[in-house]
Write an enzyme that holds these catalytic residues in place. Structure first.
Site: not given
Length: 347
Positions: A89, A63
């Site tokens: 989250s 990511k």
């Protein structure tokens, strides 16, 4: 905005000073297991798997590539933003927090109050401001709007950076595949699929390198991408249940279009197969990966449908030695939970 192979190459050049060039690793044992499973008596295959280990990326997951690409384009725009905001989250929250702080942008992360304390601490440790909400998408989006309005009142604008459904994110995620091909030209590329940012970038990069088969892997308990792909319409995820908690999200409109055009096939695997593949990598490669990362390997080792598909493809290509690239998406795990999951295999 269409994402092209050129976009991925430009993203690779843009983010290279800031991201880790992660290793490409192999395992003789896993190659042997894959060769045995994917071979038939009539057509034996020699399989070699090349793992692109994004578990060694900054924040422990791929990511960071997409977040860095998005941040760098925001700060170089004619009207640069003052802060960035997202609701997450998971790994995207940490990625945006770190990328923002490294480039002078305050990150605001909307997280459910039920998120593990260790994840909140990591995001705060990377310099972000955490705003808690209830554990529903509606609550996350409402809270994000409230925070953006409050920032605007204080004369500070904030730009939303989505976890996957954006061209800059997709292009950034595709850079992992470009790096792999700089070390090895594989015949098949495999990636897990949740929201589709990694898979979309992987597919664009792989197809840009030539005649490469692109295969997605998904948990059977969260198979919205599988149903969307073969049903030819975007199907939202409803009540997904899987140990691969990084793959719970549905495809977005941007990623669905790319998956539909660039991906050749999607296969699903059961929970015990995902856990077994995860444990195999921990034991044989001495490498910590999260269950989401193991889904492509589970397909390669245990899926009969993938075996049939690859056998057919190999015969058409006249290929009996097949190199497979797998993106290992991340390695952020709760160790106690993993031990408990591994124990289920012994019962």
């Amino acid at each position: 905005m269409e994402v092209t192979f050129e976009d991925v190459k430009e993203a690779a050049e843009r983010i290279s000073p800031f991201v880790n060039r992660t290793p490409v690793l192999t395992s003789t044992t896993i190659d042997s297991l894959a060769s045995t499973h994917l071979s038939s008596s009539a057509n034996p295959l020699r399989i070699k798997i090349f793992f692109k280990c994004e578990n060694f990326q900054k924040i422990g997951a791929f990511k960071y590539r997409g977040a860095t690409n998005a941040i760098l384009q925001l700060i170089s725009s004619p009207d640069p933003t003052q802060s960035v905001i997202t609701h997450s989250s998971g790994n995207h929250a940490q990625a945006l927090a770190l990328a923002g702080s490294r480039h002078g942008l305050q990150a605001h992360i909307i997280m459910p109050s039920t998120a593990p304390a260790v994840k909140k601490a990591a995001v705060i440790g990377y310099g972000a401001a955490v705003h808690e909400c209830e554990a529903t998408l509606e609550s996350r989006e409402r809270k994000m709007q409230e925070v953006m309005q409050e920032l605007e009142k204080r004369g500070k604008n904030a730009t939303f950076v989505p976890p996957f459904n954006h061209p800059h994110i997709v292009a950034g995620q595709g850079t992992a595949t470009l790096e792999l091909f700089e070390e090895r030209n594989v015949h098949v590329m495999m990636a897990p699929v949740g929201g589709g940012g990694l898979l979309s970038g992987t597919a664009i990069a792989a197809k840009g390198k030539g005649d490469v088969l692109v295969v997605a892997a998904e948990p059977a308990g969260a198979d919205d991408a599988f149903r969307s792909f073969y049903g030819q319409e975007l199907v939202p995820s409803t009540n997904p249940r899987t140990v691969a908690d990084g793959l719970l999200t549905s495809l977005g409109d941007v990623t669905y279009k790319i998956v539909k055009e660039k991906v050749d096939a999607i296969f699903t695997v059961e929970e015990q197969e995902i856990i077994r593949a995860t444990k195999l990598v921990w034991e044989r490669m001495k490498m910590i990966i999260e269950p989401s990362s193991a889904v492509p390997l589970a397909v390669a080792l245990y899926s009969e449908k993938f075996k049939e598909y690859l056998q057919d493809w190999a015969q058409k290509k006249g290929q009996d030695e097949i190199d497979i690239g797998i993106i290992v998406s991340g390695g952020n795990v709760d160790f106690k939970r993993m031990v408990d999951l591994f124990d289920t295999l012994e019962r």
